[in-house]
Design an enzyme around this catalytic site. Structure first.
Site, PDB file in Angstrom:
ATOM      1  N   LYS A  81       0.831  -1.212   0.000  1.00 36.61           N
ATOM      2  CA  LYS A  81       0.000   0.000   0.000  1.00 36.61           C
ATOM      3  C   LYS A  81       0.863   1.259   0.000  1.00 36.61           C
ATOM      4  O   LYS A  81       0.589   2.210  -0.735  1.00 36.61           O
ATOM      5  CB  LYS A  81      -0.935  -0.008   1.212  1.00 36.61           C
ATOM      6  CG  LYS A  81      -2.019  -1.063   1.121  1.00 36.61           C
ATOM      7  CD  LYS A  81      -2.868  -1.095   2.380  1.00 36.61           C
ATOM      8  CE  LYS A  81      -3.972  -2.130   2.274  1.00 36.61           C
ATOM      9  NZ  LYS A  81      -4.849  -2.129   3.463  1.00 36.61           N
ATOM     10  N   CYS A 114      -0.823   0.589   6.097  1.00 38.08           N
ATOM     11  CA  CYS A 114      -1.284  -0.249   7.199  1.00 38.08           C
ATOM     12  C   CYS A 114      -2.295  -1.252   6.674  1.00 38.08           C
ATOM     13  O   CYS A 114      -3.089  -0.937   5.782  1.00 38.08           O
ATOM     14  CB  CYS A 114      -1.923   0.607   8.293  1.00 38.08           C
ATOM     15  SG  CYS A 114      -2.444  -0.335   9.742  1.00 38.08           S
ATOM     16  N   ASP A 115      -2.241  -2.455   7.222  1.00 40.14           N
ATOM     17  CA  ASP A 115      -3.254  -3.449   6.908  1.00 40.14           C
ATOM     18  C   ASP A 115      -3.595  -4.189   8.189  1.00 40.14           C
ATOM     19  O   ASP A 115      -2.701  -4.547   8.952  1.00 40.14           O
ATOM     20  CB  ASP A 115      -2.774  -4.429   5.842  1.00 40.14           C
ATOM     21  CG  ASP A 115      -3.928  -5.212   5.262  1.00 40.14           C
ATOM     22  OD1 ASP A 115      -4.674  -4.639   4.454  1.00 40.14           O
ATOM     23  OD2 ASP A 115      -4.106  -6.390   5.641  1.00 40.14           O
ATOM     24  N   THR A 116      -4.872  -4.392   8.425  1.00 40.97           N
ATOM     25  CA  THR A 116      -5.334  -5.085   9.628  1.00 40.97           C
ATOM     26  C   THR A 116      -6.193  -6.266   9.215  1.00 40.97           C
ATOM     27  O   THR A 116      -7.014  -6.159   8.311  1.00 40.97           O
ATOM     28  CB  THR A 116      -6.156  -4.129  10.522  1.00 40.97           C
ATOM     29  OG1 THR A 116      -5.337  -3.012  10.873  1.00 40.97           O
ATOM     30  CG2 THR A 116      -6.630  -4.821  11.791  1.00 40.97           C
ATOM     31  N   GLY A 151      -0.201  -4.810  10.183  1.00 38.56           N
ATOM     32  CA  GLY A 151       1.127  -4.573   9.647  1.00 38.56           C
ATOM     33  C   GLY A 151       1.267  -3.097   9.354  1.00 38.56           C
ATOM     34  O   GLY A 151       0.324  -2.465   8.873  1.00 38.56           O
TER      35      GLY A 151
END
Length: 194
Positions: free
Chosen positions: A53, A72-74, A109
């Site tokens: 991203k 960010c990735d959740t 992350g």
């Protein structure tokens, strides 16, 4: 001072970032998450998605110096299986039914990319969340609000589903979608004084 760019359309992430940064831009990433296959290591996977991203947005602003891009990735994991956003109400119901009376993990992350130098740092946060036993009525009522449809694991702890949470071990803000303590440390590592 560096220009901070959040590579996310998430209103929750934007609201959280405002708690530690007064001034930042939002540029939505067009990164194709399916381009990174999951290979059994959830922490590596979320960090790689966050990096994807950040890099996607950095390509849009290559001519601008002095930018840091936050990716960010959740995601939610239960029994080492990733629970993404539900496809439909039935999927949301089944996810919540599986999480009922069980513990699961929420992983985020983070990647911060210095566009000029191409330096990147990545890290992750994992929070354990235990749901109480939910009735079918509770699940159906919540699913019908529409709230779970845009959330990994089919719930948002900061909303109506907060009452489902029996306990939490780790960063609350991670479960909302942006682990502020970790992000703060990473920004300081990249030279941003908050």
């Amino acid at each position: 001072m560096k220009n901070i760019i959040l590579a996310s359309a998430s209103e929750r992430r934007q609201e959280l970032l405002k708690r530690i940064l007064e001034d930042f831009q939002i540029i939505v990433s067009d990164f194709d998450e399916s381009s990174i296959p999951f290979k059994d290591n959830i922490s590596s996977y979320v960090m790689n998605l966050a990096e994807g991203k950040a890099r996607s947005v950095s390509k849009k602003i290559m001519d601008q110096d002095n930018n840091l891009v936050i990716g960010c990735d959740t995601l939610v994991a239960f029994n080492n299986k990733i629970l993404g956003k539900p496809k439909d109400k039935k999927d949301a119901f089944e996810m919540l039914q599986a999480l009922s009376d069980n513990e699961h993990e929420v992983y985020s992350g983070l990647a911060i990319l210095d566009v000029k130098s191409n330096k990147i740092i990545k890290d992750f946060v994992c929070t354990k969340v235990k749901f109480s036993k939910l009735t079918s009525f509770q699940i159906e009522k919540y699913v019908n609000t529409g709230d779970p449809m845009d959330k990994a694991g089919a719930y948002g702890i900061q909303g109506k589903a907060g009452v489902f949470v029996e306990n939490i071990n780790g960063c609350y803000y991670n479960v909302v979608g942006l682990p502020l303590n970790k992000l703060n440390s990473m920004l300081m590592e990249m030279g941003v004084n908050l």
